[in-house]
Write an enzyme that holds these catalytic residues in place. Structure first.
Site, PDB file in Angstrom:
ATOM      1  N   ASP A 167      32.548 -18.747   1.511  1.00  0.00           N
ATOM      2  CA  ASP A 167      32.832 -17.449   0.892  1.00  0.00           C
ATOM      3  C   ASP A 167      33.635 -17.716  -0.375  1.00  0.00           C
ATOM      4  OD1 ASP A 167      33.893 -15.002   0.116  1.00  0.00           O
ATOM      5  OD2 ASP A 167      34.220 -14.321   2.179  1.00  0.00           O
ATOM      6  N   TYR A 170      29.209  -4.045 -12.340  1.00  0.00           N
ATOM      7  CA  TYR A 170      28.602  -5.374 -12.463  1.00  0.00           C
ATOM      8  C   TYR A 170      28.772  -5.901 -13.897  1.00  0.00           C
ATOM      9  CZ  TYR A 170      24.763  -8.834 -12.498  1.00  0.00           C
ATOM     10  OH  TYR A 170      23.999  -9.974 -12.624  1.00  0.00           O
TER      11      TYR A 170
HETATM   12  N1  LIG Z   1      18.262 -12.218 -10.462  1.00  0.00           N
HETATM   13  C1  LIG Z   1      18.477 -11.660 -11.658  1.00  0.00           C
HETATM   14  O1  LIG Z   1      17.613 -10.936 -12.164  1.00  0.00           O
HETATM   15  C2  LIG Z   1      19.764 -11.939 -12.386  1.00  0.00           C
HETATM   16  C3  LIG Z   1      19.893 -11.463 -13.702  1.00  0.00           C
HETATM   17  C4  LIG Z   1      21.089 -11.691 -14.378  1.00  0.00           C
HETATM   18  C5  LIG Z   1      22.106 -12.449 -13.795  1.00  0.00           C
HETATM   19  N2  LIG Z   1      21.944 -12.912 -12.516  1.00  0.00           N
HETATM   20  C6  LIG Z   1      23.047 -13.671 -11.938  1.00  0.00           C
HETATM   21  O2  LIG Z   1      22.585 -14.862 -11.338  1.00  0.00           O
HETATM   22  C7  LIG Z   1      23.361 -15.159 -10.181  1.00  0.00           C
HETATM   23  C8  LIG Z   1      22.453 -15.327  -8.974  1.00  0.00           C
HETATM   24  O3  LIG Z   1      21.738 -14.112  -8.807  1.00  0.00           O
HETATM   25  P1  LIG Z   1      20.609 -13.914  -7.701  1.00  0.00           P
HETATM   26  O4  LIG Z   1      19.554 -13.085  -8.308  1.00  0.00           O
HETATM   27  O5  LIG Z   1      20.251 -15.191  -7.063  1.00  0.00           O
HETATM   28  O6  LIG Z   1      21.417 -12.975  -6.696  1.00  0.00           O
HETATM   29  P2  LIG Z   1      21.196 -12.752  -5.124  1.00  0.00           P
HETATM   30  O7  LIG Z   1      21.820 -11.460  -4.774  1.00  0.00           O
HETATM   31  O8  LIG Z   1      19.765 -12.978  -4.761  1.00  0.00           O
HETATM   32  O9  LIG Z   1      22.050 -13.955  -4.543  1.00  0.00           O
HETATM   33  C9  LIG Z   1      23.451 -13.956  -4.576  1.00  0.00           C
HETATM   34  C10 LIG Z   1      23.929 -14.723  -3.374  1.00  0.00           C
HETATM   35  O10 LIG Z   1      25.349 -14.651  -3.355  1.00  0.00           O
HETATM   36  C11 LIG Z   1      25.732 -14.589  -1.989  1.00  0.00           C
HETATM   37  N3  LIG Z   1      27.074 -14.023  -1.849  1.00  0.00           N
HETATM   38  C12 LIG Z   1      27.455 -12.724  -1.886  1.00  0.00           C
HETATM   39  N4  LIG Z   1      28.782 -12.624  -1.661  1.00  0.00           N
HETATM   40  C13 LIG Z   1      29.240 -13.888  -1.492  1.00  0.00           C
HETATM   41  C14 LIG Z   1      30.518 -14.438  -1.234  1.00  0.00           C
HETATM   42  N5  LIG Z   1      31.606 -13.666  -1.085  1.00  0.00           N
HETATM   43  N6  LIG Z   1      30.614 -15.793  -1.135  1.00  0.00           N
HETATM   44  C15 LIG Z   1      29.531 -16.584  -1.263  1.00  0.00           C
HETATM   45  N7  LIG Z   1      28.294 -16.126  -1.492  1.00  0.00           N
HETATM   46  C16 LIG Z   1      28.158 -14.778  -1.610  1.00  0.00           C
HETATM   47  C17 LIG Z   1      24.677 -13.725  -1.319  1.00  0.00           C
HETATM   48  O11 LIG Z   1      24.648 -13.951   0.080  1.00  0.00           O
HETATM   49  C18 LIG Z   1      23.418 -14.159  -2.043  1.00  0.00           C
HETATM   50  O12 LIG Z   1      22.711 -15.145  -1.313  1.00  0.00           O
HETATM   51  C19 LIG Z   1      24.374 -14.015 -10.032  1.00  0.00           C
HETATM   52  O13 LIG Z   1      25.599 -14.417 -10.604  1.00  0.00           O
HETATM   53  C20 LIG Z   1      23.762 -12.911 -10.824  1.00  0.00           C
HETATM   54  O14 LIG Z   1      24.736 -12.035 -11.317  1.00  0.00           O
HETATM   55  C21 LIG Z   1      20.791 -12.677 -11.810  1.00  0.00           C
END
Ligand SMILES: NC(=O)c1ccc[n+]([C@@H]2O[C@H](COP(=O)([O-])OP(=O)(O)OC[C@H]3O[C@@H](n4cnc5c(N)ncnc54)[C@H](O)[C@@H]3O)[C@@H](O)[C@H]2O)c1
Length: 320
Positions: free
Chosen positions: A53, A143
């Site tokens: 976490d 966000y």
């Molecule tokens: N997917 C997109 O379109 C997108 C676009 C812009 C930025 N991002 C950024 O890329 C990164 C990854 O995004 P993603 O799409 O894989 O998101 P996602 O929601 O699919 O994955 C995020 C992961 O973080 C984990 N998580 C949540 N709270 C947590 C905690 N307290 N400790 C540890 N893990 C925790 C969740 O279980 C999840 O598996 C993020 O920082 C997101 O902001 C993603």
């Protein structure tokens, strides 16, 4: 012994694609995947995995020490749409998470940290077409607020402590393997599953909502290229604009209909429309192109063809 790579949020949409790519390049045992939820089975079996976490400082430090970590990809976050329904959680995970990761990275002399930002750093006052690299950052979502603060904090740690923090502003990411985790661009993944399974989709954004998007192979390429770039060439650090394609739901539907002619899409915009309306339509990513050679491989037609091919095969095998 060389230092290991730590991935937080590895079970998520990007982590479950980035972790195997890092393992393929640097060795399976060298990449420690972590999350608070179970990862996909292939990811768990292919190398080290720990429940972690990112709001728990002691737990982060323990994993970094146990595995002798030299590089961190800090992906764990609460995304835009979920963040608007749970703003307090988004603040806690996104801001406490990045602060704790950067602090421990500083203390333990970690060599490099990747911190993904987002097009959500922009807001209604930002120019929406060809959005400049350096421009107004006044997001109206929690966000977006956390992502702006994370970018600034990463730049601060670079200037103040010499910690090599790097990051890009990802657009909406489209992938064939993992469903997205509660963002405003999720429709652009869900639509493929529904088009293949039911030839029908109800979209939560208006048909003319143009947003910047990127196919997962380009997302992984951008991430790894930036992390391997020569530091001396980087004039920016945590906030590179990044673009591959921009399209509206109507554009995507028309492209899918070239392959599935009887596919029908209805539009029922919900609270996510307001978030999308505050984001750019197209992005100027010249800084990324000039400073570390960024170049995308997939446009809309190539992405749609590959998505339908991959998901179509899984559907025929009864796996969708
Ligand atoms: N997917 C997109 O379109 C997108 C676009 C812009 C930025 N991002 C950024 O890329 C990164 C990854 O995004 P993603 O799409 O894989 O998101 P996602 O929601 O699919 O994955 C995020 C992961 O973080 C984990 N998580 C949540 N709270 C947590 C905690 N307290 N400790 C540890 N893990 C925790 C969740 O279980 C999840 O598996 C993020 O920082 C997101 O902001 C993603």
């Amino acid at each position: 012994m060389s230092k290991r790579i730590l991935v937080t949020g590895a079970s998520g949409q990007i982590g479950s694609a980035l972790t195997p790519a890092l393992r393929a390049r640097y060795g399976a045992d060298m990449v420690v995947a972590t999350d608070i939820v179970e990862p996909p089975e292939e990811l768990r079996n292919a190398g080290p995995f720990e429940f972690l976490d990112v709001t728990q400082r002691g737990a982060i430090a323990a994993v970094i020490d146990r595995y002798n970590v030299g590089t961190i990809y800090h992906l764990a976050a609460i995304l835009s749409a979920v963040g608007e329904t749970k703003p307090q959680l988004a603040w806690t995970v996104n801001l406490n998470g990045v602060y704790k990761v950067l602090e421990i990275a500083r203390e333990r002399r970690v060599e490099r940290v990747f911190y993904p930002s987002s097009i959500a750093v922009f807001g209604p006052e930002t120019p929406r077409d060809n959005t400049p690299q350096d421009t107004v950052l006044r997001p109206t979502t929690m966000y977006g607020v956390t992502k702006v603060a994370g970018e600034l904090l990463g730049n601060y740690y670079f200037r103040r402590f010499g910690l090599d923090v790097r990051g890009v502003r990802y657009p909406g990411i489209i992938s064939s393997e993992t469903l997205p985790g509660g963002g405003t661009t999720d429709y652009a993944v869900e639509i493929f599953y529904e088009a293949i399974k039911h030839h029908h989709y109800t979209c939560f954004l208006r048909e003319d909502t143009v947003l910047p998007m990127m196919y997962m192979p380009d997302c992984i390429k951008a991430t790894m290229d930036l992390m391997e770039a020569d530091l001396a060439r980087l004039k920016h650090h945590t906030d590179y604009n990044l673009a591959a394609m921009s399209f509206s739901p109507a554009d995507l539907v028309a492209e899918i209909q070239k392959h599935i002619p009887d596919f029908v899409c209805e539009y029922r915009p919900d609270y996510r429309q307001e978030i999308a309306d505050s984001w750019p339509r197209t992005i100027d990513d010249r800084a990324a192109r000039e400073e570390w050679g960024w170049e995308p491989q997939y446009d809309l037609a190539a992405m749609v063809e590959d998505m339908l091919d991959k998901l179509g095969r899984r559907y025929e095998a009864g796996l969708l």
